[in-house]
Design a protein around this motif. Structure first.
Motif, PDB file in Angstrom:
ATOM      1  N   LEU A 181       0.244  -1.342  -0.287  1.00 14.22           N
ATOM      2  CA  LEU A 181      -0.241  -0.405   0.175  1.00 14.22           C
ATOM      3  C   LEU A 181       0.879   1.283  -0.117  1.00 14.22           C
ATOM      4  O   LEU A 181       0.527   2.230  -0.758  1.00 14.22           O
ATOM      5  CB  LEU A 181      -1.232  -0.332   1.143  1.00 14.22           C
ATOM      6  CG  LEU A 181      -1.779  -1.212   1.182  1.00 14.22           C
ATOM      7  CD1 LEU A 181      -2.508  -0.778   2.696  1.00 14.22           C
ATOM      8  CD2 LEU A 181      -2.712  -0.761  -0.214  1.00 14.22           C
ATOM      9  N   ILE A 182       2.013   1.498   0.874  1.00 10.50           N
ATOM     10  CA  ILE A 182       2.887   2.120   0.895  1.00 10.50           C
ATOM     11  C   ILE A 182       3.273   2.620  -0.101  1.00 10.50           C
ATOM     12  O   ILE A 182       3.706   3.839  -0.569  1.00 10.50           O
ATOM     13  CB  ILE A 182       4.073   1.606   2.296  1.00 10.50           C
ATOM     14  CG1 ILE A 182       3.486   2.206   2.922  1.00 10.50           C
ATOM     15  CG2 ILE A 182       5.312   3.109   1.654  1.00 10.50           C
ATOM     16  CD1 ILE A 182       3.668   1.707   4.440  1.00 10.50           C
ATOM     17  N   MET A 183       3.637   1.627  -1.251  1.00 12.14           N
ATOM     18  CA  MET A 183       4.574   1.774  -1.954  1.00 12.14           C
ATOM     19  C   MET A 183       3.572   2.571  -3.766  1.00 12.14           C
ATOM     20  O   MET A 183       3.462   3.066  -4.500  1.00 12.14           O
ATOM     21  CB  MET A 183       4.438   0.723  -2.687  1.00 12.14           C
ATOM     22  CG  MET A 183       6.478  -0.453  -1.868  1.00 12.14           C
ATOM     23  SD  MET A 183       7.787   1.356  -2.219  1.00 12.14           S
ATOM     24  CE  MET A 183       8.334   1.030  -4.382  1.00 12.14           C
ATOM     25  N   LEU A 184       2.440   1.581  -3.255  1.00  7.29           N
ATOM     26  CA  LEU A 184       1.389   2.309  -3.918  1.00  7.29           C
ATOM     27  C   LEU A 184       1.698   3.916  -4.309  1.00  7.29           C
ATOM     28  O   LEU A 184       0.914   4.590  -4.809  1.00  7.29           O
ATOM     29  CB  LEU A 184      -0.254   1.813  -4.419  1.00  7.29           C
ATOM     30  CG  LEU A 184      -0.457   0.231  -4.751  1.00  7.29           C
ATOM     31  CD1 LEU A 184      -2.089  -0.284  -4.037  1.00  7.29           C
ATOM     32  CD2 LEU A 184      -0.681   0.838  -6.115  1.00  7.29           C
ATOM     33  N   VAL A 185       1.101   4.220  -2.931  1.00 12.44           N
ATOM     34  CA  VAL A 185       1.469   5.035  -2.669  1.00 12.44           C
ATOM     35  C   VAL A 185       2.451   6.258  -3.006  1.00 12.44           C
ATOM     36  O   VAL A 185       2.479   6.954  -4.082  1.00 12.44           O
ATOM     37  CB  VAL A 185       0.741   6.287  -1.291  1.00 12.44           C
ATOM     38  CG1 VAL A 185       1.152   7.976  -1.040  1.00 12.44           C
ATOM     39  CG2 VAL A 185      -0.231   5.499  -0.382  1.00 12.44           C
ATOM     40  N   PHE A 186       3.035   5.768  -3.175  1.00 15.79           N
ATOM     41  CA  PHE A 186       4.562   6.411  -2.887  1.00 15.79           C
ATOM     42  C   PHE A 186       4.619   5.958  -5.318  1.00 15.79           C
ATOM     43  O   PHE A 186       5.743   6.844  -5.479  1.00 15.79           O
ATOM     44  CB  PHE A 186       6.262   5.507  -2.847  1.00 15.79           C
ATOM     45  CG  PHE A 186       7.398   5.365  -3.016  1.00 15.79           C
ATOM     46  CD1 PHE A 186       8.362   6.951  -2.955  1.00 15.79           C
ATOM     47  CD2 PHE A 186       7.336   5.274  -4.420  1.00 15.79           C
ATOM     48  CE1 PHE A 186       9.288   7.342  -3.302  1.00 15.79           C
ATOM     49  CE2 PHE A 186       8.957   6.494  -4.717  1.00 15.79           C
ATOM     50  CZ  PHE A 186       9.710   6.990  -4.388  1.00 15.79           C
ATOM     51  N   ASN A 187       4.542   5.469  -5.570  1.00 10.75           N
ATOM     52  CA  ASN A 187       4.198   5.621  -6.771  1.00 10.75           C
ATOM     53  C   ASN A 187       3.237   6.850  -7.808  1.00 10.75           C
ATOM     54  O   ASN A 187       4.085   6.729  -8.964  1.00 10.75           O
ATOM     55  CB  ASN A 187       3.812   3.532  -7.019  1.00 10.75           C
ATOM     56  CG  ASN A 187       4.088   3.779  -9.182  1.00 10.75           C
ATOM     57  OD1 ASN A 187       5.457   3.531  -9.834  1.00 10.75           O
ATOM     58  ND2 ASN A 187       3.001   3.436  -9.632  1.00 10.75           N
ATOM     59  N   LEU A 188       2.474   6.847  -7.157  1.00  7.41           N
ATOM     60  CA  LEU A 188       1.352   8.045  -7.746  1.00  7.41           C
ATOM     61  C   LEU A 188       2.355   8.991  -6.944  1.00  7.41           C
ATOM     62  O   LEU A 188       2.440   9.666  -8.584  1.00  7.41           O
ATOM     63  CB  LEU A 188       0.447   8.187  -6.867  1.00  7.41           C
ATOM     64  CG  LEU A 188      -0.881   6.265  -6.828  1.00  7.41           C
ATOM     65  CD1 LEU A 188      -1.628   6.991  -5.502  1.00  7.41           C
ATOM     66  CD2 LEU A 188      -1.961   7.525  -8.433  1.00  7.41           C
ATOM     67  N   CYS A 189       3.063   9.076  -6.623  1.00  3.60           N
ATOM     68  CA  CYS A 189       3.415  10.599  -6.831  1.00  3.60           C
ATOM     69  C   CYS A 189       4.434  10.835  -7.353  1.00  3.60           C
ATOM     70  O   CYS A 189       4.889  11.793  -7.617  1.00  3.60           O
ATOM     71  CB  CYS A 189       4.316  10.735  -5.011  1.00  3.60           C
ATOM     72  SG  CYS A 189       2.953  10.578  -3.835  1.00  3.60           S
ATOM     73  N   TRP A 190       5.105   9.746  -7.627  1.00  3.18           N
ATOM     74  CA  TRP A 190       6.807   9.370  -8.610  1.00  3.18           C
ATOM     75  C   TRP A 190       5.703   9.939 -10.286  1.00  3.18           C
ATOM     76  O   TRP A 190       6.383  10.882 -11.281  1.00  3.18           O
ATOM     77  CB  TRP A 190       7.138   8.088  -8.592  1.00  3.18           C
ATOM     78  CG  TRP A 190       8.296   7.626  -9.037  1.00  3.18           C
ATOM     79  CD1 TRP A 190       9.456   8.837  -9.804  1.00  3.18           C
ATOM     80  CD2 TRP A 190       8.353   6.923 -10.561  1.00  3.18           C
ATOM     81  NE1 TRP A 190      10.236   7.885 -10.263  1.00  3.18           N
ATOM     82  CE2 TRP A 190       9.276   7.245 -10.819  1.00  3.18           C
ATOM     83  CE3 TRP A 190       7.628   5.989 -10.941  1.00  3.18           C
ATOM     84  CZ2 TRP A 190       9.759   6.295 -12.002  1.00  3.18           C
ATOM     85  CZ3 TRP A 190       8.060   4.355 -11.804  1.00  3.18           C
ATOM     86  CH2 TRP A 190       9.247   5.367 -12.589  1.00  3.18           C
ATOM     87  N   TYR A 191       4.743   8.718 -10.410  1.00  3.41           N
ATOM     88  CA  TYR A 191       4.103   9.282 -11.346  1.00  3.41           C
ATOM     89  C   TYR A 191       3.651  10.825 -11.406  1.00  3.41           C
ATOM     90  O   TYR A 191       3.258  11.440 -12.619  1.00  3.41           O
ATOM     91  CB  TYR A 191       3.017   8.577 -11.952  1.00  3.41           C
ATOM     92  CG  TYR A 191       3.149   6.805 -12.475  1.00  3.41           C
ATOM     93  CD1 TYR A 191       3.785   7.546 -14.378  1.00  3.41           C
ATOM     94  CD2 TYR A 191       3.540   6.134 -12.159  1.00  3.41           C
ATOM     95  CE1 TYR A 191       4.914   6.463 -14.560  1.00  3.41           C
ATOM     96  CE2 TYR A 191       3.819   5.293 -13.082  1.00  3.41           C
ATOM     97  CZ  TYR A 191       4.386   4.848 -13.867  1.00  3.41           C
ATOM     98  OH  TYR A 191       5.156   4.218 -14.600  1.00  3.41           O
ATOM     99  N   TRP A 192       2.936  11.002 -10.115  1.00  4.89           N
ATOM    100  CA  TRP A 192       2.831  12.696 -10.429  1.00  4.89           C
ATOM    101  C   TRP A 192       3.252  13.786 -11.246  1.00  4.89           C
ATOM    102  O   TRP A 192       2.726  14.997 -11.795  1.00  4.89           O
ATOM    103  CB  TRP A 192       1.808  13.364  -9.316  1.00  4.89           C
ATOM    104  CG  TRP A 192       1.313  14.340  -9.337  1.00  4.89           C
ATOM    105  CD1 TRP A 192       0.609  14.448  -9.421  1.00  4.89           C
ATOM    106  CD2 TRP A 192       2.063  15.511  -8.514  1.00  4.89           C
ATOM    107  NE1 TRP A 192       0.419  16.455  -9.262  1.00  4.89           N
ATOM    108  CE2 TRP A 192       1.078  16.529  -8.685  1.00  4.89           C
ATOM    109  CE3 TRP A 192       3.480  15.858  -7.533  1.00  4.89           C
ATOM    110  CZ2 TRP A 192       1.754  18.214  -8.490  1.00  4.89           C
ATOM    111  CZ3 TRP A 192       3.913  17.111  -7.173  1.00  4.89           C
ATOM    112  CH2 TRP A 192       2.610  18.304  -7.318  1.00  4.89           C
TER     113      TRP A 192
END
Length: 283
Positions: free
Chosen positions: A160-171
């Motif tokens: 779940l943490i990596m999902l959020v991190f990945n969203l921020c990275w792609y943002w």
């Protein structure tokens, strides 16, 4: 296409965005550096092989500096693997410590299980490369949790943490390069379902990576919460032979995996893997 430079060096500069976060994880978890590097090398070797021979053909097509050695893929796996291995511990403020050196035999067996599952999926199930990869990691994660059910919390929250991190990275990526998916991902993926303007498969891929990355090293090194690790009482100093074997065994599997990938590239270049031909040796 917004910029030829953004397109040409997309893979390199997007991976460079991960470096500060990887460095922060390493700084916060200095005592866990071995796990960060171990998983990073293993994930980097896997990403390098997977991209070159599979996903570049049916999922996406980023430009790489070298036509043969897609080092950007290695860097992506190295940094993303290292981050996902320890990000839960940083957020939850807990520490897992190895009770022993990572054992090469179970680690090699787990890598082999990954390869068998992936090849089986490619031969018998009509999915794209990333869907096959997700199935492979899901199978591996399930096996690791059977061995270590106490790591369920680490697995779930890391994903779940990596999902959020990945969203921020792609943002950040899409702020710099809004046409990234249009220019680089295959048409079939662009037409598929999206979530937050990102292909749904990307979320599934990162969830699978986030769930599996923090498990492998902890299983092969019998890592426990630092307060629970029982260290053997000091006795006689280990012999030189034992020291050499222990040092060689620590990173034997990830280094061997990387060496095999590089050997394959040097000897066979970009020649596709012929699964039917490979299977004919065994069937």
């Amino acid at each position: 296409m917004q910029s030829n430079c953004l397109y040409q060096y997309y893979y390199l500069w997007s991976v460079a965005l991960l470096v500060p976060f990887w460095a922060l994880i390493l700084y916060k978890k200095k005592t866990g550096w071995e796990e960060i590097i171990y998983i990073g090398i293993l994930a980097g070797a896997g990403a390098m092989f997977f991209d070159r021979y599979v996903s570049f053909r049916d999922y996406w097509h980023p430009q790489t500096i070298s036509d043969l050695y897609n080092f950007e893929s290695f860097l992506y796996g190295f940094f993303y693997g290292g981050i996902s291995a320890k990000i839960y511990e940083v957020i939850a403020r807990v520490d897992y410590a190895p009770a022993r050196s990572p054992r090469w035999l179970p680690a090699a067996a787990l890598v082999l299980v990954n390869a068998v599952v992936f090849v089986t999926m490619m031969v018998f199930v009509r999915l794209n490369s990333v869907e096959n990869f997700m199935a492979m990691l899901a199978a591996t994660t399930a096996l690791l949790l059977i061995i270590r059910p106490d790591l369920v919390k680490v697995c779930a929250f890391s994903g779940l943490i990596m999902l959020v991190f990945n969203l921020c990275w792609y943002w950040v990526i899409l702020l710099i390069y809004p046409d990234a998916f249009k220019d680089i991902w295959s048409p079939a993926i662009q037409k598929g379902p999206m979530l937050f303007k990102i292909p749904l498969l990307e979320h599934g891929f990162i969830l699978a990576v986030g769930c599996s990355s923090p498990l492998l090293y902890k299983v092969v090194a019998s890592s426990r919460l630092a307060s629970q690790v029982q260290f053997e009482e000091e006795g006689e100093a280990p012999s030189l032979t034992r020291k050499i074997l222990d040092a060689a065994g620590r990173f034997a599997v990830p280094i061997a995996a990387l060496a095999i990938v590089l050997f394959r590239m040097i000897v066979f270049g970009t020649t596709p893997i012929r699964l039917k031909k490979l299977l004919s040796f065994f069937l």
